[in-house]
Design a protein around this motif. Structure first.
Motif, PDB file in Angstrom:
ATOM      1  N   GLN A 166       0.812  -1.216   0.000  1.00  0.00           N
ATOM      2  CA  GLN A 166       0.000   0.000   0.000  1.00  0.00           C
ATOM      3  C   GLN A 166       0.846   1.267   0.000  1.00  0.00           C
ATOM      4  OE1 GLN A 166      -3.471  -0.134  -0.326  1.00  0.00           O
ATOM      5  NE2 GLN A 166      -3.022   1.989  -0.911  1.00  0.00           N
ATOM      6  N   GLN A 175     -11.056  -0.011  -6.160  1.00  0.00           N
ATOM      7  CA  GLN A 175     -11.385   1.017  -5.171  1.00  0.00           C
ATOM      8  C   GLN A 175     -10.136   1.619  -4.542  1.00  0.00           C
ATOM      9  OE1 GLN A 175     -14.865   0.226  -2.857  1.00  0.00           O
ATOM     10  NE2 GLN A 175     -14.258   1.574  -1.176  1.00  0.00           N
ATOM     11  N   ARG A 176      -9.051   0.863  -4.471  1.00  0.00           N
ATOM     12  CA  ARG A 176      -7.812   1.428  -3.911  1.00  0.00           C
ATOM     13  C   ARG A 176      -7.062   2.269  -4.939  1.00  0.00           C
ATOM     14  NH1 ARG A 176      -3.124  -2.980  -4.295  1.00  0.00           N
ATOM     15  NH2 ARG A 176      -2.336  -1.973  -2.419  1.00  0.00           N
ATOM     16  N   TRP A 233     -11.830  -4.518  -4.923  1.00  0.00           N
ATOM     17  CA  TRP A 233     -10.892  -3.915  -3.965  1.00  0.00           C
ATOM     18  C   TRP A 233      -9.736  -3.246  -4.702  1.00  0.00           C
ATOM     19  CZ3 TRP A 233      -5.786  -5.712  -3.397  1.00  0.00           C
ATOM     20  CH2 TRP A 233      -5.035  -5.067  -2.401  1.00  0.00           C
ATOM     21  N   SER A 270     -17.092  -0.311   2.228  1.00  0.00           N
ATOM     22  CA  SER A 270     -17.073   0.771   3.215  1.00  0.00           C
ATOM     23  C   SER A 270     -15.644   0.993   3.687  1.00  0.00           C
ATOM     24  CB  SER A 270     -17.949   0.396   4.417  1.00  0.00           C
ATOM     25  OG  SER A 270     -17.372  -0.703   5.116  1.00  0.00           O
ATOM     26  N   LYS A 271     -15.425   2.075   4.385  1.00  0.00           N
ATOM     27  CA  LYS A 271     -14.104   2.363   4.944  1.00  0.00           C
ATOM     28  C   LYS A 271     -13.668   1.244   5.882  1.00  0.00           C
ATOM     29  CE  LYS A 271     -11.647   5.717   7.861  1.00  0.00           C
ATOM     30  NZ  LYS A 271     -11.772   6.965   8.667  1.00  0.00           N
ATOM     31  N   GLU A 272     -14.608   0.744   6.680  1.00  0.00           N
ATOM     32  CA  GLU A 272     -14.291  -0.318   7.632  1.00  0.00           C
ATOM     33  C   GLU A 272     -13.908  -1.607   6.908  1.00  0.00           C
ATOM     34  OE1 GLU A 272     -16.329   2.865   9.451  1.00  0.00           O
ATOM     35  OE2 GLU A 272     -17.012   1.625   7.751  1.00  0.00           O
ATOM     36  N   GLU A 273     -14.580  -1.889   5.818  1.00  0.00           N
ATOM     37  CA  GLU A 273     -14.249  -3.085   5.040  1.00  0.00           C
ATOM     38  C   GLU A 273     -12.868  -2.957   4.400  1.00  0.00           C
ATOM     39  OE1 GLU A 273     -18.670  -4.663   3.661  1.00  0.00           O
ATOM     40  OE2 GLU A 273     -17.727  -2.981   2.594  1.00  0.00           O
ATOM     41  N   MET A 274     -12.541  -1.773   3.904  1.00  0.00           N
ATOM     42  CA  MET A 274     -11.213  -1.564   3.318  1.00  0.00           C
ATOM     43  C   MET A 274     -10.127  -1.720   4.383  1.00  0.00           C
ATOM     44  SD  MET A 274     -11.488  -1.070   0.027  1.00  0.00           S
ATOM     45  CE  MET A 274     -10.008  -0.189  -0.537  1.00  0.00           C
ATOM     46  N   GLU A 275     -10.398  -1.262   5.581  1.00  0.00           N
ATOM     47  CA  GLU A 275      -9.432  -1.403   6.676  1.00  0.00           C
ATOM     48  C   GLU A 275      -9.250  -2.866   7.055  1.00  0.00           C
ATOM     49  OE1 GLU A 275     -11.131   1.108   9.633  1.00  0.00           O
ATOM     50  OE2 GLU A 275     -10.248   2.963   8.808  1.00  0.00           O
ATOM     51  N   GLU A 299     -18.803  -2.198  -4.167  1.00  0.00           N
ATOM     52  CA  GLU A 299     -18.165  -1.132  -3.388  1.00  0.00           C
ATOM     53  C   GLU A 299     -17.977  -1.581  -1.946  1.00  0.00           C
ATOM     54  OE1 GLU A 299     -20.426   2.438  -3.691  1.00  0.00           O
ATOM     55  OE2 GLU A 299     -20.049   2.698  -5.844  1.00  0.00           O
TER      56      GLU A 299
END
Length: 342
Positions: free
Chosen positions: A207, A271-272, A268, A298-303, A296
């Motif tokens: 990342q 979206q990144r 994913w 959520s922010k929590e899912e991406m984390e 799509e």
């Protein structure tokens, strides 16, 4: 009189500002070489390891069903068949983004020009949208993988810049570079990299490296975006982490999105902010992969996904070439493990 002098001074200042701004703008244009008809599409069809007997149909089907981005390379040895698929689709050339790559044995000027001419001819496209230096490694022409110590990355980049000036390609970029390799090009470029294609997926997220490219204005193209689904990887490092399609985290996430694992993994990647180029010869999978654009997080899912990084690199031919690659990145080359492919 004073008022007239003031107007004259103001006029001089205005003209000077225009000249300065134009000069800065012209310099910026040269440095970034942004003759764009549009940015690279976020989803493309990869052709690495595509069967010569099947790739033409896969390309034609993809282009006829919403794709507008094909990723190819001379070393894949199927660009002529890829070109047949492009032609059969009937899609106007200006509506397709086509990428190809300069192989290691073609880094010298004469070989590079011949190589891009062959790719353009085989693909039947007239010009490329993007041409990448496939690896930061030069081989002596005609001598297998013997390293060409006399041709540096900077030398090759200068050659790549000339390919833009000769209108063979609209953009140039790099592939499989470490950060230091990218920086070496940035330090000298007149026509600067548009994109960097490298391995990145949920098991090798990198990342910080992805974010750094965003900061310097270079697009990231993620190859092998579905991690170790590539058969080439399964018997090598891919076996260390297990197949991503059976990973409970990803199967549960896919179920929650009413999607397939392939769709959520690719979503994913999109979206990144990376461009994803999954390879497939199956009509079903080509359609399925396109559905990733509808998913799509959520922010929590991406984390949560960020915590699933295993820092495992699948593709590393450094051992067989006798050179350490990815020195400043996760899972750099070693000379005591398996090597991979292209």
């Amino acid at each position: 009189m004073a008022f007239g002098k003031a107007l004259a001074v103001a006029a001089i200042v205005a003209v000077t500002l225009v000249v300065l701004l134009r000069t800065e703008h012209d310099y910026a244009t040269i440095k970034s070489f942004s003759l764009r008809k549009g940015d690279i599409p976020q989803l493309g069809l990869g052709t690495w390891l595509s069967d010569r007997d099947e790739v033409a149909h896969a390309v034609e089907y993809a282009l006829d069903n919403g794709y507008d981005h094909i990723d190819a390379a001379l070393i894949y040895k199927n660009e002529d068949q890829t070109g047949k698929g492009i032609k059969a689709s009937g899609i106007d050339r200006s509506k397709i983004w086509v990428t190809s790559k300069l192989w290691n044995s073609d880094h010298r000027q004469d070989e590079a020009e011949a190589a891009i001419q062959k790719s353009i001819a085989d693909l039947g496209v007239g010009y490329l949208d993007l041409y990448l230096m496939h690896w930061p490694v030069a081989f002596v022409p005609g001598e297998g993988t013997r390293l060409d110590e006399g041709t540096s990355v900077v030398d090759t980049w200068r050659t790549m810049e000339d390919l833009v000036r000769k209108n063979y390609t609209r953009h140039i970029g790099v592939s499989n570079f470490a950060r230091a390799d990218v920086q070496a090009v940035l330090n000298v470029c007149e026509v600067c990299p548009y994109a960097h294609e490298f391995e990145t997926h949920p098991y090798l997220q990198q990342q910080n490296f992805v974010d750094w490219h965003r900061e310097i204005g270079v697009k990231v193209i993620a190859y092998s975006p579905l991690a170790n689904t590539n058969p080439t990887y399964r018997d090598k490092k891919g076996s260390l982490v297990g197949p991503i399609f059976k990973d409970p985290f990803w199967t549960e996430l896919a179920e929650s999105k009413n999607a397939t694992v392939a769709q959520v993994v690719l979503a994913w990647g999109v979206q990144r902010g990376t461009v994803v180029i999954p390879k497939s010869e199956s009509e079903k999978h080509i359609d399925e992969n396109r559905g990733a654009l509808e998913v799509e997080f959520s922010k929590e899912e991406m984390e949560a996904i960020a915590k699933r990084d295993k820092k495992v690199r699948m593709n590393d031919p450094g051992k067989s070439w006798g050179i350490k690659l990815f020195a400043d990145l996760d899972d750099p080359s070693g000379f005591d493990g398996d090597n991979a492919e292209l």
